[in-house]
Design an enzyme around this catalytic site. Structure first.
Site, short mmCIF file in Angstrom:
data_model
loop_
_atom_site.label_atom_id
_atom_site.label_comp_id
_atom_site.label_asym_id
_atom_site.label_seq_id
_atom_site.Cartn_x
_atom_site.Cartn_y
_atom_site.Cartn_z
N VAL B 13 -15.00 -8.93 -26.47
CA VAL B 13 -13.70 -8.99 -27.14
C VAL B 13 -12.80 -7.85 -26.68
O VAL B 13 -11.64 -8.04 -26.33
CB VAL B 13 -13.86 -8.97 -28.68
CG1 VAL B 13 -12.50 -8.96 -29.35
CG2 VAL B 13 -14.67 -10.18 -29.14
N GLU B 126 -6.97 -11.08 -38.34
CA GLU B 126 -6.90 -12.48 -37.87
C GLU B 126 -8.17 -12.87 -37.12
O GLU B 126 -8.65 -14.00 -37.22
CB GLU B 126 -5.67 -12.67 -36.97
CG GLU B 126 -5.43 -14.08 -36.48
CD GLU B 126 -5.07 -15.05 -37.59
OE1 GLU B 126 -3.98 -14.93 -38.15
OE2 GLU B 126 -5.89 -15.93 -37.91
N GLY B 131 -11.84 -16.92 -34.94
CA GLY B 131 -11.37 -16.49 -33.62
C GLY B 131 -9.93 -16.81 -33.33
O GLY B 131 -9.01 -16.26 -33.93
N ILE B 133 -8.07 -19.40 -33.89
CA ILE B 133 -7.28 -20.25 -34.80
C ILE B 133 -6.47 -19.37 -35.73
O ILE B 133 -7.04 -18.57 -36.46
CB ILE B 133 -8.19 -21.17 -35.64
CG1 ILE B 133 -9.20 -21.91 -34.75
CG2 ILE B 133 -7.36 -22.14 -36.45
CD1 ILE B 133 -10.20 -22.72 -35.54
N GLY B 184 -26.77 -19.82 -24.24
CA GLY B 184 -25.99 -18.70 -24.74
C GLY B 184 -25.13 -19.04 -25.95
O GLY B 184 -24.31 -18.23 -26.38
N LYS B 202 -17.31 -15.51 -43.28
CA LYS B 202 -15.96 -16.01 -42.99
C LYS B 202 -15.35 -16.70 -44.21
O LYS B 202 -14.15 -16.55 -44.48
CB LYS B 202 -16.02 -16.99 -41.81
CG LYS B 202 -16.37 -16.28 -40.50
CD LYS B 202 -16.69 -17.30 -39.41
CE LYS B 202 -17.11 -16.61 -38.12
NZ LYS B 202 -17.75 -17.56 -37.19
#
Lengths: 431, 431
Positions: B13, B126, B131, B133, B184, B202
């Protein structure tokens, strides 16, 4: 401080806006700071389902945009004039503007945004494309890190309703249009919708935001859906497609500096595509960006509540920005929650259940199960016994109606005691 | 003015964030005002695919949150500690924070938001749920006019990947998990995903924003997908359902003042439901609000680019707010486009076409068509001749490969001259 809104127009959208602002409880905490101070209507005598102090209602719309007390003008009249002139006058008077007017923005956005820049005021337009779907805000802010490569959308509800019915019922265009008109999904003169003008207006606005340049409406290729027959839909289906009126905006060949492609026309979409399953009056927009990838938004593209939701979101944004002074938090960006929610325990949940049971293959098994469920007030929606019996066992699947978790668990406990039961391999919930 | 970012973490990230900020062209106009001034990593010797001036890279993360020159701390380390302590220290030092850390926010949001309120700084999140969206922004702003009644979501990509493969291939859970691990999509220890912990984190964040109250993670009912078998998927399919790991948050019985329901568990969803067709690692959130109705967002829930897109959106939001002073426009809310886009004429479009042709039922017809298309460089993807011949006519449907509009129109013009052609009732484009 209270922010004073001048509301121009009290049709379905205007009434929707008023209803939200008159009933702020459970909505955004900024709403009580917003007051509808003036309301402009065409006719003072019309019966309406929202009530105002008669002193604030006027048919002199110009007096509202000239009223020094008004901070924000909300234009929900629709059509080009007098909407355009009122918007420009409001801007000239230093007022912020929220509009739902796709026709004015698509045609005169140029003049309006230049004026707003000069006068340092906001012109907000979330409601001008795709009603309740917050796609404008996403393009302006949430996807700002991205280089947008493509934006495709089902942006007209009327045509999507017609094409959906044709797809599912094999009906013809003419009959379906007549039906849509009867149900109020299409206008008496359906030209703006079925010939793609409305979709082109919206694509002009969306493409402009996605690609960072103004768009000339006349440059958009536009074709309507009048030529689609049930035979076409049938073939499309056989080939694995559905047909949608699609707006497409993209950089040709994905090249960053290349020209934009913007077009509106009926399009075969592979049935696996995320826009293929958007049916009825629903709108949807698919955005492809680097590096985010593919993001899809869907929701109601029109209607009083959906459009009002977008208009009021814009008002909130303006108010939050006006409240934000240095060393002070823009309230929309912070978190306003301060209390713990009281969370219901799972036993209080009411839902449907799915259960797969293995039973000994003896007469009366279904009766035993039915009696146990019924005794605990669990009604069944579906029961399925497969013929595949192995080791003398039968597999039975049940789906319940909406029942409380507590009742269902008690029924299951009772069923576990049945001599005819072997085991319950799976219990799941149904949405 | 340039805003200085201290980047904590340079994993997938962090590297994604750096790549966006190092390549601002074609993205939001505010990006060039943002500078990565310090980068904190665990190991200075690791090979990375983003390059920085070595003088700004350090393994002393605390020195970054204490650096007076830093305006915004971006925390993309993940895990509880040291992330949580660094966030709190950054806030104590008056810095704004952008985080992608769902675990910290879901568990310690309470402390973090209280501290941020006290110090008057932003904490943006956010990227902490779903992620790429932009659902957090929608809940905070775009849907602010609404009373949210329900939020449901497929918020974990790993489990959705596994369930999708099981649905389409009839495979079993164990085999599919092993395959997902090999590719993965699942961790060596898959517990956080397959047992629903990640989804619960979440949902705590999303529900908190949707319903305006903090949520205790321990109050959320949570069940994973280990018990799902291919037999269950088969039955569900037969009954018209698919099975998804769903997060559900709603007011019980839709009552405004009633307790919240929040749960995460495998759920049968009717195949027509908008979340039923969200497959693979894609995430989706469905929000029901009054008055907007149903809005659905879908997109990539994880991955370097998607998560970085959300992180950078948050940075832009903070910078825009910091730039906004009275009598000055918050740049994110205005329209930055000033030039007309150059729109490509339709002839330059490259697309697939669908055409339905009526021909005289004579030998050589298909050959004539194929020759005419080929002569104008139009390759065909599919050709379909139905047996239903009436009045001596045959109906032929073709779908082309990607061809230029100009070539296709020239081919059609030539075909119209063929003596074997009767008419071309329909021409459409394929997405």
């Amino acid at each position: 401080m209270t922010y004073k809104v001048g509301l121009l127009g009290l049709g379905t959208v205007g009434a929707g806006v008023a209803k939200i602002l008159q009933d702020p409880n459970g909505r955004h905490p900024l709403l009580p700071d917003i007051e509808i101070a003036r309301v402009g209507v065409r006719s003072l005598n019309k019966q309406r389902d929202v009530a105002f102090d008669p002193n604030i209602v006027t048919d002199d719309l110009e007096s509202i945009v000239n009223d020094p007390a008004i901070n924000i003008v909300v234009e929900v009249i629709g059509g080009i004039e007098p909407a355009k002139s009122l918007i420009l006058k409001a801007i000239a008077n230093g007022k912020h503007v929220v509009t739902a007017n796709k026709a004015v923005i698509a045609r005169h956005g140029n003049e309006i945004f230049s004026a707003s820049k000069q006068k340092n005021v906001y012109v907000m337009l979330e409601a001008a494309a795709c009603g309740g779907i917050p796609v404008i805000q996403a393009l302006k802010q949430s996807l700002g890190a991205n280089r947008i490569t493509e934006l495709t959308g089902i942006v007209n509800g009327t045509t999507n309703y017609i094409l959906s019915r044709m797809y599912f019922e094999g009906a013809d265009f003419g009959d379906t249009l007549a039906e849509a008109q009867k149900l109020g999904y299409a206008e008496a003169d359906p030209t703006a919708d079925v010939d793609g003008y409305d979709a082109a207006d919206k694509m002009a606005i969306l493409a402009s935001l996605a690609f960072g340049d103004r768009v000339n409406l006349e440059d958009i290729y536009r074709e309507g859906i009048r030529s689609i027959t049930s035979a076409d839909i049938g073939y499309a289906k056989e080939l694995g497609f559905t047909i949608k009126l699609l707006g497409i905006a993209r950089r040709a060949a994905g090249k960053e500096e290349s020209d934009l492609e913007i077009r509106v026309h009926p399009t075969l979409i592979p049935i696996q595509h995320p826009l293929a399953n958007i049916h009825g009056v629903t709108n949807a927009v698919r955005i492809e960006g680097d590096p985010v990838g593919e993001v899809v938004f869907s929701g109601p593209g029109a209607g009083s509540g959906a459009t009002a939701s977008a208009v009021v979101a814009d008002i909130i944004n303006v108010v939050a920005a006006l409240k934000s002074v240095p060393n002070n938090i823009n309230q929309l960006m912070g978190c306003s929650h301060e209390h713990y929610a009281k969370i219901a325990p799972i036993e209080n949940t009411v839902t449907q259940f799915y259960a797969r049971l293995l039973t000994h293959d003896k007469p009366g098994v279904i009766g035993d199960l039915g009696t146990a469920f019924g005794h605990h007030h669990v009604s069944l929606n579906a029961i399925l016994q497969k013929n595949t019996i192995h080791d003398g066992l039968a597999e039975i699947v049940v789906v319940t109606q909406q029942v409380s978790e507590l009742n269902f668990q008690q029924a299951i406990a009772a069923i576990r005691e049945l001599p005819t039961l072997h085991s319950i391999p799976t219990i799941l919930r149904v949405l």
